[in-house]
Design an enzyme around this catalytic site. Structure first.
Site, PDB file in Angstrom:
ATOM      1  N   TYR A  32      58.375 115.858  40.447  1.00 35.93           N
ATOM      2  CA  TYR A  32      59.435 116.108  39.470  1.00 35.93           C
ATOM      3  C   TYR A  32      59.768 117.592  39.367  1.00 35.93           C
ATOM      4  O   TYR A  32      59.062 118.443  39.934  1.00 35.93           O
ATOM      5  CB  TYR A  32      59.015 115.575  38.089  1.00 35.93           C
ATOM      6  CG  TYR A  32      57.996 116.428  37.361  1.00 35.93           C
ATOM      7  CD1 TYR A  32      56.674 116.480  37.762  1.00 35.93           C
ATOM      8  CD2 TYR A  32      58.372 117.221  36.266  1.00 35.93           C
ATOM      9  CE1 TYR A  32      55.737 117.278  37.097  1.00 35.93           C
ATOM     10  CE2 TYR A  32      57.447 118.012  35.598  1.00 35.93           C
ATOM     11  CZ  TYR A  32      56.130 118.031  36.020  1.00 35.93           C
ATOM     12  OH  TYR A  32      55.219 118.825  35.374  1.00 35.93           O
ATOM     13  N   ARG A  51      61.901 123.822  45.540  1.00 32.36           N
ATOM     14  CA  ARG A  51      60.529 123.394  45.225  1.00 32.36           C
ATOM     15  C   ARG A  51      60.446 121.867  45.138  1.00 32.36           C
ATOM     16  O   ARG A  51      59.443 121.270  45.545  1.00 32.36           O
ATOM     17  CB  ARG A  51      60.040 124.044  43.922  1.00 32.36           C
ATOM     18  CG  ARG A  51      58.552 123.789  43.678  1.00 32.36           C
ATOM     19  CD  ARG A  51      58.009 124.572  42.507  1.00 32.36           C
ATOM     20  NE  ARG A  51      58.616 124.165  41.247  1.00 32.36           N
ATOM     21  CZ  ARG A  51      58.371 124.739  40.068  1.00 32.36           C
ATOM     22  NH1 ARG A  51      57.534 125.761  40.008  1.00 32.36           N
ATOM     23  NH2 ARG A  51      58.956 124.326  38.975  1.00 32.36           N
ATOM     24  N   ARG A  99      51.855  96.021  44.830  1.00 32.38           N
ATOM     25  CA  ARG A  99      50.883  97.099  44.644  1.00 32.38           C
ATOM     26  C   ARG A  99      49.824  97.159  45.747  1.00 32.38           C
ATOM     27  O   ARG A  99      48.982  96.273  45.869  1.00 32.38           O
ATOM     28  CB  ARG A  99      50.201  96.923  43.283  1.00 32.38           C
ATOM     29  CG  ARG A  99      49.302  98.074  42.904  1.00 32.38           C
ATOM     30  CD  ARG A  99      48.718  97.906  41.524  1.00 32.38           C
ATOM     31  NE  ARG A  99      47.921  99.065  41.166  1.00 32.38           N
ATOM     32  CZ  ARG A  99      46.667  99.243  41.567  1.00 32.38           C
ATOM     33  NH1 ARG A  99      46.071  98.346  42.317  1.00 32.38           N
ATOM     34  NH2 ARG A  99      46.019 100.336  41.215  1.00 32.38           N
ATOM     35  N   HIS A 101      47.593 100.567  47.741  1.00 34.57           N
ATOM     36  CA  HIS A 101      47.477 102.018  47.643  1.00 34.57           C
ATOM     37  C   HIS A 101      48.238 102.754  48.747  1.00 34.57           C
ATOM     38  O   HIS A 101      48.896 103.751  48.500  1.00 34.57           O
ATOM     39  CB  HIS A 101      46.005 102.446  47.660  1.00 34.57           C
ATOM     40  CG  HIS A 101      45.307 102.204  46.354  1.00 34.57           C
ATOM     41  ND1 HIS A 101      45.137 100.948  45.829  1.00 34.57           N
ATOM     42  CD2 HIS A 101      44.765 103.063  45.462  1.00 34.57           C
ATOM     43  CE1 HIS A 101      44.505 101.041  44.672  1.00 34.57           C
ATOM     44  NE2 HIS A 101      44.275 102.315  44.418  1.00 34.57           N
ATOM     45  N   LYS A 146      54.244 119.678  42.468  1.00 35.60           N
ATOM     46  CA  LYS A 146      54.654 119.308  41.107  1.00 35.60           C
ATOM     47  C   LYS A 146      54.646 117.781  41.012  1.00 35.60           C
ATOM     48  O   LYS A 146      55.688 117.120  40.968  1.00 35.60           O
ATOM     49  CB  LYS A 146      56.020 119.917  40.757  1.00 35.60           C
ATOM     50  CG  LYS A 146      56.190 120.156  39.257  1.00 35.60           C
ATOM     51  CD  LYS A 146      57.223 121.203  38.991  1.00 35.60           C
ATOM     52  CE  LYS A 146      57.682 121.238  37.548  1.00 35.60           C
ATOM     53  NZ  LYS A 146      56.662 121.369  36.519  1.00 35.60           N
ATOM     54  N   GLU A 178      45.624 128.820  35.490  1.00 37.14           N
ATOM     55  CA  GLU A 178      46.945 128.821  34.835  1.00 37.14           C
ATOM     56  C   GLU A 178      46.828 128.040  33.538  1.00 37.14           C
ATOM     57  O   GLU A 178      45.720 127.759  33.076  1.00 37.14           O
ATOM     58  CB  GLU A 178      48.002 128.225  35.775  1.00 37.14           C
ATOM     59  CG  GLU A 178      47.701 126.796  36.190  1.00 37.14           C
ATOM     60  CD  GLU A 178      48.761 126.170  37.093  1.00 37.14           C
ATOM     61  OE1 GLU A 178      49.909 126.628  37.112  1.00 37.14           O
ATOM     62  OE2 GLU A 178      48.431 125.172  37.770  1.00 37.14           O
ATOM     63  N   LEU A 202      50.516 125.998  40.204  1.00 35.43           N
ATOM     64  CA  LEU A 202      51.917 125.783  40.542  1.00 35.43           C
ATOM     65  C   LEU A 202      52.580 127.161  40.580  1.00 35.43           C
ATOM     66  O   LEU A 202      52.461 127.930  39.622  1.00 35.43           O
ATOM     67  CB  LEU A 202      52.615 124.907  39.492  1.00 35.43           C
ATOM     68  CG  LEU A 202      54.056 124.582  39.885  1.00 35.43           C
ATOM     69  CD1 LEU A 202      54.095 123.513  40.962  1.00 35.43           C
ATOM     70  CD2 LEU A 202      54.865 124.144  38.677  1.00 35.43           C
TER      71      LEU A 202
END
Ligand code: PSZ
Length: 283
Positions: A32, A51, A99, A101, A146, A178, A202
């Protein structure tokens, strides 16, 4: 108005249909971005878009739009919602499949969603500063991505919040990495220290702008982790992100930094950043 972007279409919020087997929902299998909107325009849009594509590439998601088209899609969303001061949130997941993995064996379409929100600058905190709590960084070793997987950050932020703090000051052993959703900086004897842009943080877009501002105002930068043991001996401390911009950190674990007031270099950097944003200077 309340349009949302759903893949390449602008739809009403109530018309968006997401699968219970979306891999973003089940595995956090997606990435995101949050982009700030000032006066109806995106700030550092290209850096955020770059990014976004880099994060996608690192987890092998192929975004089915050119960067130019993606930029236009996001801009059209902002215009449709008539946002002047706010933010746009955009995410893409690997799509919806039964579903399992591993990645879908038969490729499926990625799922892109984006929406806007009104948001005001945190001007009180910019002047008065915020409190942080030191917390061990238990996140994974690819914090440069991210990712939608934010459990390590969520738990740290919650612990900070429950202790009356604005943010968690994360560290791996003695080394400060961070914040849970911010980058961290110390200033000591006229030099700025911040963690280098490795896999452990990040590389914030605001961080990159701040490092340019440092050059402009003549503040030398050393990209090296800050020591937790000596953190309180720093002259100034601050954090940054797209939404918070630059916030002075005035207490760490309840103990004052710089007598609990905003430092002079921090203030200079706020002014330099505001000049880039094109906002008037606050206080
Ligand atoms: O609205 C919010 O709370 C936001 S908007 C962006 C963030 C939070 N966080 C970005 C971020 C992050 O998640 C981590 C772990 N480190 C640093 C940052 C700052 O990155 P930029 O400057 O790109 O927002």
């Amino acid at each position: 108005m309340n349009w949302v972007l759903w893949n390449d279409r602008l739809v009403k919020d109530e018309d968006i249909k997401l699968s219970k087997e979306d891999r973003g929902y089940q595995f956090g299998d997606g990435i995101y971005e949050v982009i700030r909107i000032y006066n109806g325009n995106m700030f550092t849009a290209q850096e955020h878009i770059d990014r976004f594509y880099e994060s996608a590439d690192k987890i092998k998601i192929v975004i089915p739009y050119t960067k130019d088209l993606f930029h236009k899609m996001i801009y059209d969303l902002i215009e449709a919602n008539e946002v002047t001061s706010g933010q746009v949130y955009v995410q893409i997941t690997r799509g919806a499949t039964p579903r399992l993995h591993h990645f879908p064996i038969t490729p499926v379409e990625t799922v892109l969603t984006a929406y806007t929100k009104e948001y005001k600058r945190p001007v009180t905190e910019m002047v008065n500063g915020v409190a942080v709590k030191t917390i061990e960084d238990i996140r994974w070793l690819r914090c440069d991505i991210k990712s939608l997987n934010l459990l390590g950050s969520v738990l740290a932020k919650q612990e900070a919040y429950e202790n009356g703090c604005f943010e968690a000051l994360l560290h791996r052993g003695d080394l400060i990495t961070e914040g849970s959703s911010t980058n961290m900086y110390a200033i000591k004897d006229g030099v700025l220290y911040t963690h280098p842009a490795t896999n452990l943080i990040l590389n914030g877009i605001t961080r990159r702008v701040i490092l340019t501002c440092c050059e402009e105002i003549g503040l030398p930068v050393v990209e090296q982790p800050i020591s937790l043991a000596t953190v309180l001996s720093n002259d100034e401390f601050f954090l940054s992100s797209t939404t918070t911009e630059i916030l002075p950190v005035t207490t760490i674990n309840g103990i004052k930094v710089n007598k609990g007031i905003r430092g002079e270099w921090t203030h200079k950097l706020q002014i330099a950043l505001e000049a880039k944003i094109g906002q008037e200077v606050h206080a």
